[in-house]
Design an enzyme around this catalytic site. Structure first.
Site, short mmCIF file in Angstrom:
data_model
loop_
_atom_site.label_atom_id
_atom_site.label_comp_id
_atom_site.label_asym_id
_atom_site.label_seq_id
_atom_site.Cartn_x
_atom_site.Cartn_y
_atom_site.Cartn_z
NE ARG A 71 13.71 17.22 0.67
CZ ARG A 71 14.14 17.06 1.92
NH1 ARG A 71 13.57 17.73 2.90
NH2 ARG A 71 15.10 16.21 2.19
NE ARG A 113 18.33 17.64 0.75
CZ ARG A 113 18.03 17.70 2.05
NH1 ARG A 113 17.21 18.65 2.49
NH2 ARG A 113 18.52 16.85 2.90
NE ARG A 121 18.63 12.13 4.00
CZ ARG A 121 17.75 12.93 3.42
NH1 ARG A 121 17.26 12.66 2.25
NH2 ARG A 121 17.37 14.03 4.04
P1 AMP Z 1 18.87 17.47 6.67
O1 AMP Z 1 18.77 18.65 5.77
O2 AMP Z 1 18.52 17.80 8.09
O3 AMP Z 1 18.15 16.26 6.16
O4 AMP Z 1 20.43 17.07 6.73
C1 AMP Z 1 21.12 16.68 5.55
C2 AMP Z 1 22.40 15.97 5.92
O5 AMP Z 1 23.26 16.85 6.67
C3 AMP Z 1 22.26 14.75 6.80
O6 AMP Z 1 21.91 13.58 6.08
C4 AMP Z 1 23.66 14.67 7.41
O7 AMP Z 1 24.60 14.16 6.48
C5 AMP Z 1 23.98 16.13 7.66
N1 AMP Z 1 23.51 16.57 8.98
C6 AMP Z 1 22.54 17.49 9.26
N2 AMP Z 1 22.36 17.64 10.57
C7 AMP Z 1 23.25 16.80 11.17
C8 AMP Z 1 23.53 16.48 12.52
N3 AMP Z 1 22.88 17.04 13.55
N4 AMP Z 1 24.52 15.57 12.76
C9 AMP Z 1 25.21 14.97 11.76
N5 AMP Z 1 24.96 15.22 10.45
C10 AMP Z 1 23.99 16.12 10.16
#
Ligand code: AMP
Length: 207
Positions: A122, A155, A166
């Site tokens: 990505r 990222r 993750r």
């Molecule tokens: P994403 O872009 O959805 O992969 O989110 C990136 C990061 O943001 C995640 O690895 C978490 O650290 C944080 N994050 C996003 N959404 C949530 C959520 N619903 N609850 C807790 N942390 C979140």
């Protein structure tokens, strides 16, 4: 309709959500994107969550729920929305039930190998956050955003050590939501392997 997009990181939720948002004229609400914007703008929230995002761990339920509650109170969500990356824990899903009615939880089905291939390839635009992939979604010019000409970057949480973490976090904290929404008869599975436009066509058939 009020959608939740559920699935492991790198399943293509954000890419499909952007397309569905455009087609259905509903907002795409990504909690990850809200956190990243706060980090970029160096707001108090951004300072609080930066290290958490970099490590691939989850931000606390309290902070995340408050953020989503506030976002869903805005008028542009009245005709529907897509929640991308929220809820990610059972307490978040339970809190959401007290905020708004969900019509469907779309579950992106993909193998761990698929996730690793997607995340490690990505690339994201520094300027407008548009996603690309070195193999599946190449920009016309290497490392340059087609939409705005911005530079593409990897990222921090797409680096190998964070990806493994993750996936673990997904399995232990988020995957239980599949049964949560299945029990509520809201779960709709979607095969996340094909290209985004094929998944969009599939999505449109279902909704
Ligand atoms: P994403 O872009 O959805 O992969 O989110 C990136 C990061 O943001 C995640 O690895 C978490 O650290 C944080 N994050 C996003 N959404 C949530 C959520 N619903 N609850 C807790 N942390 C979140």
């Amino acid at each position: 309709m009020n959608f939740i997009f559920l699935g492991p990181p790198g399943a293509g939720k954000g890419t499909l959500a952007a397309k569905v948002a455009e087609s259905y004229k509903i907002p795409h609400i990504s909690t990850g994107e809200i956190f990243r914007a706060a980090i970029k703008a160096q707001t108090p929230l951004g300072q609080k969550v930066k290290a958490i995002l970099d490590s691939g761990a989850l931000v606390s339920d309290d902070i995340t729920i408050e953020l989503v509650k506030d976002r869903l109170s805005q008028p542009d969500t009245k005709n529907g929305f897509i929640l991308d990356g929220f809820p990610r824990t059972i307490p978040q899903a339970e809190a959401l039930e007290n905020i708004v009615k969900i019509d469907a939880a779309v579950n992106f089905d993909i193998s761990d190998e698929g996730v690793i291939e997607r995340l490690s390839g990505r690339r994201v635009c520094k300027n407008c956050s548009q996603n690309y992939h070195i193999k599946f979604l190449k920009p016309a010019k290497e490392n340059v955003c087609d939409k705005c000409g911005g530079e593409l970057f990897i990222r921090d949480d797409d680096k190998p050590e964070s990806i493994a973490h993750r996936l673990e976090v997904y399995r232990s904290q988020t995957a239980p939501l599949i049964d949560f929404y299945k029990n509520k008869k809201l779960l709709v599975d979607i095969d996340a392997k094909p290209a985004a436009d094929i998944i969009l066509a599939e999505f449109k058939k279902k909704f």
